[in-house]
Design a protein around this motif. Structure first.
Motif, PDB file in Angstrom:
ATOM      1  N   VAL A  11       0.845  -1.200   0.000  1.00 22.77           N
ATOM      2  CA  VAL A  11       0.000   0.000   0.000  1.00 22.77           C
ATOM      3  C   VAL A  11       0.881   1.251   0.000  1.00 22.77           C
ATOM      4  O   VAL A  11       2.056   1.199   0.392  1.00 22.77           O
ATOM      5  CB  VAL A  11      -0.927   0.043   1.239  1.00 22.77           C
ATOM      6  CG1 VAL A  11      -1.935  -1.094   1.199  1.00 22.77           C
ATOM      7  CG2 VAL A  11      -0.111  -0.005   2.536  1.00 22.77           C
ATOM      8  N   PRO A  12       0.293   2.392  -0.415  1.00 17.22           N
ATOM      9  CA  PRO A  12       1.078   3.635  -0.415  1.00 17.22           C
ATOM     10  C   PRO A  12       1.426   4.087   0.988  1.00 17.22           C
ATOM     11  O   PRO A  12       0.687   3.834   1.933  1.00 17.22           O
ATOM     12  CB  PRO A  12       0.144   4.658  -1.080  1.00 17.22           C
ATOM     13  CG  PRO A  12      -0.936   3.866  -1.721  1.00 17.22           C
ATOM     14  CD  PRO A  12      -1.060   2.584  -0.948  1.00 17.22           C
ATOM     15  N   SER A  13       2.553   4.766   1.107  1.00 17.09           N
ATOM     16  CA  SER A  13       2.984   5.302   2.390  1.00 17.09           C
ATOM     17  C   SER A  13       4.014   6.383   2.099  1.00 17.09           C
ATOM     18  O   SER A  13       4.672   6.347   1.064  1.00 17.09           O
ATOM     19  CB  SER A  13       3.598   4.187   3.242  1.00 17.09           C
ATOM     20  OG  SER A  13       3.942   4.680   4.515  1.00 17.09           O
ATOM     21  N   GLY A  14       4.129   7.364   2.989  1.00 15.99           N
ATOM     22  CA  GLY A  14       5.063   8.448   2.702  1.00 15.99           C
ATOM     23  C   GLY A  14       5.807   8.931   3.933  1.00 15.99           C
ATOM     24  O   GLY A  14       5.422   8.637   5.061  1.00 15.99           O
ATOM     25  N   THR A  29       6.463  11.369   9.678  1.00 21.28           N
ATOM     26  CA  THR A  29       5.698  10.328   9.013  1.00 21.28           C
ATOM     27  C   THR A  29       4.363  10.128   9.708  1.00 21.28           C
ATOM     28  O   THR A  29       4.223  10.433  10.894  1.00 21.28           O
ATOM     29  CB  THR A  29       6.484   8.994   9.026  1.00 21.28           C
ATOM     30  OG1 THR A  29       5.590   7.934   8.666  1.00 21.28           O
ATOM     31  CG2 THR A  29       7.057   8.681  10.395  1.00 21.28           C
ATOM     32  N   GLY A  30       3.419   9.626   8.980  1.00 16.01           N
ATOM     33  CA  GLY A  30       2.141   9.262   9.587  1.00 16.01           C
ATOM     34  C   GLY A  30       2.216   7.950  10.332  1.00 16.01           C
ATOM     35  O   GLY A  30       1.290   7.595  11.062  1.00 16.01           O
ATOM     36  N   ALA A  31       3.298   7.213  10.159  1.00 17.99           N
ATOM     37  CA  ALA A  31       3.452   5.945  10.890  1.00 17.99           C
ATOM     38  C   ALA A  31       3.700   6.236  12.358  1.00 17.99           C
ATOM     39  O   ALA A  31       4.340   7.222  12.695  1.00 17.99           O
ATOM     40  CB  ALA A  31       4.611   5.141  10.314  1.00 17.99           C
ATOM     41  N   ASP A  70       0.220   7.336   6.094  1.00 19.36           N
ATOM     42  CA  ASP A  70       0.579   5.929   6.320  1.00 19.36           C
ATOM     43  C   ASP A  70      -0.672   5.230   6.821  1.00 19.36           C
ATOM     44  O   ASP A  70      -1.522   5.845   7.455  1.00 19.36           O
ATOM     45  CB  ASP A  70       1.704   5.796   7.354  1.00 19.36           C
ATOM     46  CG  ASP A  70       2.112   4.335   7.539  1.00 19.36           C
ATOM     47  OD1 ASP A  70       2.838   3.808   6.660  1.00 19.36           O
ATOM     48  OD2 ASP A  70       1.681   3.713   8.527  1.00 19.36           O
ATOM     49  N   MET A  71      -0.781   3.959   6.520  1.00 20.29           N
ATOM     50  CA  MET A  71      -2.002   3.234   6.908  1.00 20.29           C
ATOM     51  C   MET A  71      -2.102   3.027   8.416  1.00 20.29           C
ATOM     52  O   MET A  71      -3.156   2.681   8.926  1.00 20.29           O
ATOM     53  CB  MET A  71      -2.074   1.877   6.204  1.00 20.29           C
ATOM     54  CG  MET A  71      -1.006   0.885   6.651  1.00 20.29           C
ATOM     55  SD  MET A  71      -1.067  -0.680   5.734  1.00 20.29           S
ATOM     56  CE  MET A  71      -2.210  -1.607   6.754  1.00 20.29           C
ATOM     57  N   GLY A  72      -1.032   3.251   9.156  1.00 15.74           N
ATOM     58  CA  GLY A  72      -1.071   3.053  10.599  1.00 15.74           C
ATOM     59  C   GLY A  72      -0.441   1.735  10.981  1.00 15.74           C
ATOM     60  O   GLY A  72      -0.139   0.895  10.135  1.00 15.74           O
ATOM     61  N   THR A  74      -0.881  -1.307  11.720  1.00 17.85           N
ATOM     62  CA  THR A  74      -1.767  -2.478  11.689  1.00 17.85           C
ATOM     63  C   THR A  74      -1.155  -3.524  10.775  1.00 17.85           C
ATOM     64  O   THR A  74      -0.580  -3.201   9.736  1.00 17.85           O
ATOM     65  CB  THR A  74      -3.163  -2.129  11.140  1.00 17.85           C
ATOM     66  OG1 THR A  74      -3.036  -1.672   9.802  1.00 17.85           O
ATOM     67  CG2 THR A  74      -3.828  -1.051  11.977  1.00 17.85           C
ATOM     68  N   GLY A  75      -1.261  -4.733  11.176  1.00 22.29           N
ATOM     69  CA  GLY A  75      -0.880  -5.831  10.298  1.00 22.29           C
ATOM     70  C   GLY A  75       0.607  -5.968  10.045  1.00 22.29           C
ATOM     71  O   GLY A  75       1.005  -6.585   9.057  1.00 22.29           O
ATOM     72  N   SER A  76       1.420  -5.413  10.924  1.00 22.37           N
ATOM     73  CA  SER A  76       2.879  -5.554  10.790  1.00 22.37           C
ATOM     74  C   SER A  76       3.385  -5.036   9.458  1.00 22.37           C
ATOM     75  O   SER A  76       4.178  -5.683   8.781  1.00 22.37           O
ATOM     76  CB  SER A  76       3.288  -7.035  10.952  1.00 22.37           C
ATOM     77  OG  SER A  76       2.696  -7.594  12.072  1.00 22.37           O
ATOM     78  N   GLN A  77       2.910  -3.848   9.044  1.00 19.10           N
ATOM     79  CA  GLN A  77       3.241  -3.349   7.715  1.00 19.10           C
ATOM     80  C   GLN A  77       4.107  -2.090   7.747  1.00 19.10           C
ATOM     81  O   GLN A  77       4.443  -1.554   6.693  1.00 19.10           O
ATOM     82  CB  GLN A  77       1.954  -3.050   6.924  1.00 19.10           C
ATOM     83  CG  GLN A  77       1.003  -4.220   6.848  1.00 19.10           C
ATOM     84  CD  GLN A  77       1.629  -5.419   6.152  1.00 19.10           C
ATOM     85  OE1 GLN A  77       2.393  -5.259   5.197  1.00 19.10           O
ATOM     86  NE2 GLN A  77       1.321  -6.617   6.622  1.00 19.10           N
ATOM     87  N   THR A  78       4.467  -1.597   8.921  1.00 20.42           N
ATOM     88  CA  THR A  78       5.182  -0.320   8.985  1.00 20.42           C
ATOM     89  C   THR A  78       6.528  -0.405   8.280  1.00 20.42           C
ATOM     90  O   THR A  78       6.883   0.451   7.468  1.00 20.42           O
ATOM     91  CB  THR A  78       5.370   0.112  10.446  1.00 20.42           C
ATOM     92  OG1 THR A  78       4.078   0.259  11.041  1.00 20.42           O
ATOM     93  CG2 THR A  78       6.113   1.435  10.536  1.00 20.42           C
ATOM     94  N   LEU A  79       7.276  -1.442   8.565  1.00 20.56           N
ATOM     95  CA  LEU A  79       8.595  -1.561   7.937  1.00 20.56           C
ATOM     96  C   LEU A  79       8.453  -1.764   6.428  1.00 20.56           C
ATOM     97  O   LEU A  79       9.169  -1.131   5.647  1.00 20.56           O
ATOM     98  CB  LEU A  79       9.366  -2.725   8.570  1.00 20.56           C
ATOM     99  CG  LEU A  79      10.721  -3.066   7.946  1.00 20.56           C
ATOM    100  CD1 LEU A  79      11.632  -1.852   7.928  1.00 20.56           C
ATOM    101  CD2 LEU A  79      11.386  -4.202   8.700  1.00 20.56           C
TER     102      LEU A  79
END
Lengths: 327, 295
Positions: A11-14, A29-31, A70-72, A74-79
């Motif tokens: 997914v997109p992230s910035g 970052t939004g993360a 960033d999607m936040g 969830t789901g171990s997706q930050t990295l």
């Protein structure tokens, strides 16, 4: 023993990365860090890109409308996603630093190496300038600011008709795999089960921060044990939760923690995240309860069909011709 | 709202006679108020700084445990962990290390929870509580004290100042075991304590068994007689299951509690007999025999 799988959601992230005149850096970052390890790993990625230390960077928390999306956590997706964005943003700053260093050292920007707080010419380490000096210089001219997102990898192509369809195929971008083995002890008179040892093998791609990664597995295994044995919401006949607090919603405690042996299987995966990394934190939740369930099934001769496999449910399942407990 | 810090028993008794309620560790009173179980009493007297109530006295007739002796004090006490091991088994299981550091024996006894871990050990050890007021002092058997869940027969102006345990008979010891779903921050689902005296041939000549969390108060199993350890353990298990009157709640069903309290009672008799025979089984028994672990 049980195996597990966990997706990488493409997914997109910035992110923005900047370095101020005093040589300190910020990642905007939004993360968010909520136990995921982002606060360590994102800083490590940015620092490695520009030749500074992780400690030189801070993760700036702010209103999400100010930071790139960033999607936040969830789901171990930050990295996997935000890590890609941070690397892209830091790479822009690294380009700026190389250009500045090239002027200082009268060398080609392409030959500048950024490492250990110093910009130097490849093969001539004596020709160098500190990154702090370059940052101070930039503070009086073109500021060191990068932005990044990086293109999310495309999902594998659906070939013909598959049982999971396109949505399911999207989950097979850089999948993670795991295998857990557990040793459990059952008190047959009461149904009380204790997990004595867990061995957890994970393919999460490249491990960026080993201490942090091991911590994620330790924690997730404990949560997996809780899911298997003690954690469950119960409701009364008015649909109100009967155990809305931690007195009766029973997490595992430190005193319950078994030995957890961790192996990381670091093999290359197509379309993996930064430096070949994939996610990790939630993945060890998957195989742990299944492995405990399989171990218990061996001991009692049949599967215990409901989670959590409380002591009472395990005991009841061993009683002749009695219904399982409700609730 | 008033809050008074007492430094002597007399100060505390005066405050109680004026309508204050005592607070020591606060692990029941304060936690209960925070969770909406019962509001804090409007007038409180803090008794935790009364030094004389923090002591354990070993006398010819037994041991006197001051009301402010904490669970941690008990689980670390050389005499209590050996000669009164069942009590130490219970104290060592209470809550967490921090709970055990503030929670007191007197508070535990006077809170009168049927799930209290020190209750059934105290009962089988023949404990008496010492209640003081400005009107005088009285001692009563601990089973008489508890009249219902959270209720005692103590008058509002009476303070529990000590718990008295008689000297153990030769060749006797005790044990407490509880069913637990996890190993810390747990409340007994069921529990059982046993105190036994061994005859010269190794059989049990005297036995007392009490049960935790299966009735409105801690209850003693009646009708047990001596015999071989295996026979007494089996009889205790059967009698415990029969005499328990457990409720069903989210921790367990009545059927499961009735069954498991028997298991705990039988194992407590076995462990108490091993200790009475001179075997050193460390406190808490739950960790030594390992409910759900090596046994």
């Amino acid at each position: 023993m049980a195996i597990g799988w966990w997706p990488s959601f493409s997914v997109p992230s910035g992110a923005y990365v900047k370095i101020d005149g005093d040589g300190s850096g910020q990642i905007i970052t939004g993360a968010q860090e909520c136990g995921t390890g982002a606060v360590m790993t994102l800083r490590q990625l940015a620092a490695d890109e520009v030749g500074l230390r992780a400690d030189d960077f801070e993760l700036v928390y702010q209103d999400t409308s100010v930071a790139p999306y960033d999607m936040g956590a969830t789901g171990s997706q930050t990295l996997f996603n935000n890590g890609r964005a941070v690397v892209a943003a830091a790479a822009q700053v690294a380009e700026q630093l190389r250009a500045l260093a090239a002027q200082h050292l009268e060398a080609n920007a392409a030959d500048i190496v950024l490492a250990d707080g110093v910009a130097s010419v490849a093969g001539t380490p004596s020709a160098s300038v500190t990154i702090a000096e370059l940052a101070a210089q930039a503070a009086g001219g073109e500021l060191l600011i990068g932005h990044g997102s990086g293109a999310p990898p495309a999902p594998p192509t659906t070939v013909g008709s598959t049982c999971v369809g396109d949505v399911g195929m999207a989950a097979w971008v850089a999948p993670q795999f795991s295998c857990h083995a557990v040793r459990v002890k059952l008190d047959r008179d009461t149904g009380v089960t204790r997990v004595l040892q867990v061995s957890a093998a994970h393919d999460s791609g490249t491990i960026i921060n080993r201490v942090g990664a091991e911590g994620q597995v330790q924690g997730a295994v404990l949560m997996g044990i809780g899911q298997a044995l003690t954690e469950g919401t119960t409701y009364d006949d008015q649909a109100r939760q009967r155990n809305p607090a931690l007195l009766e919603y029973k997490l595992q405690t430190c005193a319950d923690a078994p030995t957890v042996d961790i192996s990381f299987i670091e093999i290359a995966t197509p379309d993996a995240g930064p430096r070949g990394a994939k996610g990790l934190a939630e993945a060890p939740n998957v195989a742990t309860p299944a492995a405990i369930s399989n171990a218990l099934a061996q001991l009692v001769g049949h599967p215990v069909r409901r989670l959590p496999m409380t002591a009472e449910r395990v005991w009841l399942s061993m009683q002749p011709a009695e219904p399982e407990v409700a609730g | 709202m008033s809050f008074f810090i007492a430094h002597t028993v007399h100060d505390a008794l005066t405050a109680l006679s004026d309508g204050a309620r005592p607070v020591a560790g606060g692990s029941d009173l304060v936690v209960g108020a925070r969770h909406g179980k019962a509001p804090l009493p409007p007038h409180l007297v803090a008794i935790d700084r009364i030094a004389e109530l923090r002591e354990v006295h070993h006398t010819d007739s037994g041991v006197i445990i001051g009301a402010l002796v904490t669970h941690h004090d008990i689980e670390m006490h050389a005499l209590l962990t050996t000669s009164y091991a069942g009590l130490a088994d219970g104290s060592a299981l209470v809550g967490s290390p921090s709970t055990r550091n503030v929670g007191t024996l007197g508070g535990n006894v006077m809170n009168a929870s049927p799930a209290m871990d020190t209750g059934s050990p105290l009962l089988v050890l023949g404990a008496e509580v010492e209640l003081q007021s400005l009107r005088g002092t009285r001692r009563l058997g601990i089973a008489e004290l508890w009249t219902g869940p959270g209720r005692t027969c103590a008058e509002p102006d009476e303070l529990c100042v000590a718990v008295h345990l008689p000297a153990p008979a030769p060749n006797s010891n005790s044990a407490y075991l509880r069913l637990e779903y996890r190993r810390a921050m747990e409340i007994a689902v069921v529990g059982a304590a046993a105190a036994v005296t061994l005859a010269a041939d190794g059989s049990i000549s005297a036995v007392r068994v009490a049960l935790t969390a299966v009735a409105p108060t801690i209850i003693e199993v009646v009708g047990l007689v001596g015999g071989t350890v295996a026979d007494v353990a089996a009889a205790a298990a059967a009698a415990a299951s029969e005499q328990a009157t457990p409720i069903s709640d989210q921790r367990a069903s009545d059927r499961y509690r009735r069954h498991t309290v028997g298991v705990m009672a039988g194992r407590a008799v076995q462990a108490a007999a091993r200790r009475a025979g001179g075997e050193m089984i460390p406190v808490p028994l739950n960790r030594a025999v390992g409910i759900g672990a090596a046994s």
